[in-house]
Design a protein around this motif. Structure first.
Motif, PDB file in Angstrom:
ATOM      1  N   ALA A 250       0.831  -1.202   0.000  1.00 51.11           N
ATOM      2  CA  ALA A 250       0.000   0.000   0.000  1.00 51.11           C
ATOM      3  C   ALA A 250       0.866   1.253   0.000  1.00 51.11           C
ATOM      4  CB  ALA A 250      -0.915   0.004   1.227  1.00 51.11           C
ATOM      5  N   TYR A 251       0.404   2.252  -0.707  1.00 54.19           N
ATOM      6  CA  TYR A 251       1.056   3.563  -0.737  1.00 54.19           C
ATOM      7  C   TYR A 251       0.051   4.630  -0.313  1.00 54.19           C
ATOM      8  CZ  TYR A 251       4.889   1.343  -3.297  1.00 54.19           C
ATOM      9  OH  TYR A 251       5.935   0.539  -3.669  1.00 54.19           O
ATOM     10  N   GLY A 252      -0.548   4.429   0.847  1.00 51.91           N
ATOM     11  CA  GLY A 252      -1.464   5.421   1.394  1.00 51.91           C
ATOM     12  C   GLY A 252      -2.923   5.124   1.206  1.00 51.91           C
ATOM     13  N   GLU A 253      -3.276   4.041   0.507  1.00 54.14           N
ATOM     14  CA  GLU A 253      -4.681   3.691   0.334  1.00 54.14           C
ATOM     15  C   GLU A 253      -5.340   3.479   1.694  1.00 54.14           C
ATOM     16  OE1 GLU A 253      -2.549   2.630  -3.430  1.00 54.14           O
ATOM     17  OE2 GLU A 253      -2.189   2.242  -1.296  1.00 54.14           O
ATOM     18  N   ASP A 254      -6.451   4.162   1.912  1.00 48.30           N
ATOM     19  CA  ASP A 254      -7.180   4.077   3.182  1.00 48.30           C
ATOM     20  C   ASP A 254      -6.263   4.332   4.379  1.00 48.30           C
ATOM     21  OD1 ASP A 254      -9.739   3.438   2.040  1.00 48.30           O
ATOM     22  OD2 ASP A 254      -8.947   1.424   1.625  1.00 48.30           O
ATOM     23  N   GLY A 255      -5.249   5.159   4.170  1.00 46.97           N
ATOM     24  CA  GLY A 255      -4.327   5.513   5.241  1.00 46.97           C
ATOM     25  C   GLY A 255      -3.285   4.466   5.546  1.00 46.97           C
ATOM     26  N   LEU A 256      -3.191   3.422   4.727  1.00 50.93           N
ATOM     27  CA  LEU A 256      -2.274   2.314   4.990  1.00 50.93           C
ATOM     28  C   LEU A 256      -1.015   2.420   4.133  1.00 50.93           C
ATOM     29  CD1 LEU A 256      -4.910  -0.560   5.096  1.00 50.93           C
ATOM     30  CD2 LEU A 256      -3.687   0.407   7.056  1.00 50.93           C
ATOM     31  N   HIS A 257       0.077   1.922   4.701  1.00 51.09           N
ATOM     32  CA  HIS A 257       1.350   1.899   3.985  1.00 51.09           C
ATOM     33  C   HIS A 257       2.011   0.540   4.202  1.00 51.09           C
ATOM     34  CE1 HIS A 257       1.474   6.253   3.091  1.00 51.09           C
ATOM     35  NE2 HIS A 257       0.772   6.348   4.210  1.00 51.09           N
ATOM     36  N   GLY A 258       2.699   0.069   3.169  1.00 52.54           N
ATOM     37  CA  GLY A 258       3.414  -1.200   3.276  1.00 52.54           C
ATOM     38  C   GLY A 258       2.488  -2.397   3.182  1.00 52.54           C
TER      39      GLY A 258
END
Length: 282
Positions: A250-258
């Motif tokens: 993830a690259y920021g989708e729904d506030g998520l990373h990694g």
């Protein structure tokens, strides 16, 4: 002009690993961390021409059994590859012999070992691992678990996630190792491609952080480096090939990373299986 690389896809029929093993080499390329949406979109846009030449039917969208490298690969080597979408059960290419399995079919290559690597070694395969991300670097006890399954395991810093030329170095090593085996010796070559994993900003000029665009640029780089490997495989004869991701990121989708969470961009991966035909002789 180089001879065309010819592949045989499923064309609606199941590919029988049981019929192909042990007569074929097995080449398994894991594009570590590759997102399905990025792989799909770049293929459609003509930005990964070499992979497109291998995948006339495109990428298959599948679900991974693990949301990070170690979990996914432990499942992979036990025979649990990414799962097709839609109702099952879905028969598997490979399976450890396991009473009551509902996904072992007549087309499944069944091995009497706890892992595919040992099962193929018992059938005379030379088993080679070319590592990429940290779980293959052999620098700690944990980093030796997955490569320790293989009779030959290779990792150097220039094959790892921080090396901008990692895929070129991995392919050069793979072609060298394949050249050491006679055509009569069967080979299982597994390669964990590290370039897509963070950090990947160095593939996008001007980028100061990893993002979806640098992830896509990393895939373009990988695509530009793979052809010599498949040429070397084809020169040996026919091979069963699997090219897939182990998980996305993830690259920021729904506030998520990694990764290590179950967002769809992590759990949905690109997958392809095909037979690479032997090189034609004039």
């Amino acid at each position: 002009m180089s001879a065309e690389l010819r592949t045989r896809a499923l064309d609606g029929a199941e590919l029988s690993a049981r019929a192909l093993i042990p007569g074929h080499d097995l080449i398994w390329i894991v594009l570590d961390t590759l997102r399905y949406d990025v792989a799909r979109d770049l293929l459609a846009a003509g930005r990964i021409p070499f992979l497109a030449s291998l995948l006339p039917k495109g990428w298959e969208e599948r679900h991974t059994p693990g949301n990070f490298t170690y979990a996914a690969h432990q499942a992979f080597f036990a025979g649990f590859l990414p799962t097709p979408l839609g109702p099952g059960p879905h028969s598997r290419l490979f399976a450890a012999r396991f009473p009551g399995s509902e996904t072992t079919a007549d087309t499944t290559c069944v091995f009497d070992a706890p892992d595919l690597v040992g099962g193929l070694a018992a059938q005379g395969y030379r088993t080679i691992c070319i590592g990429g991300v940290g779980f293959f670097n052999q620098l700690s006890p944990l980093g030796r678990v997955l490569p320790g399954l293989f009779s030959e395991s290779h990792w150097r810093e220039d094959l790892g996630v921080t090396a901008p030329g990692s895929t070129r170095a991995q392919v050069e090593l793979a072609t060298e190792l394949l050249g050491q085996s006679s055509p009569e010796e069967r080979v299982f070559l597994f390669m964990n491609v590290s370039a897509l994993h963070q950090p990947n900003r160095h593939y996008l000029p001007g980028a100061d952080e990893d993002n979806v665009e640098s992830h896509a640029a990393a895939l373009e780089y990988v695509d530009s480096q793979l052809e010599p490997l498949f040429r070397a495989v084809q020169a040996r004869g026919q091979a069963l090939c699997v090219v897939c991701a182990d998980h996305g990121t993830a690259y920021g989708e729904d506030g998520l990373h990694g990764h290590r969470h179950n967002h769809p961009v992590v759990t949905t991966v690109p997958y392809a299986e095909f037979v690479l035909e032997a090189q034609r002789t004039s």
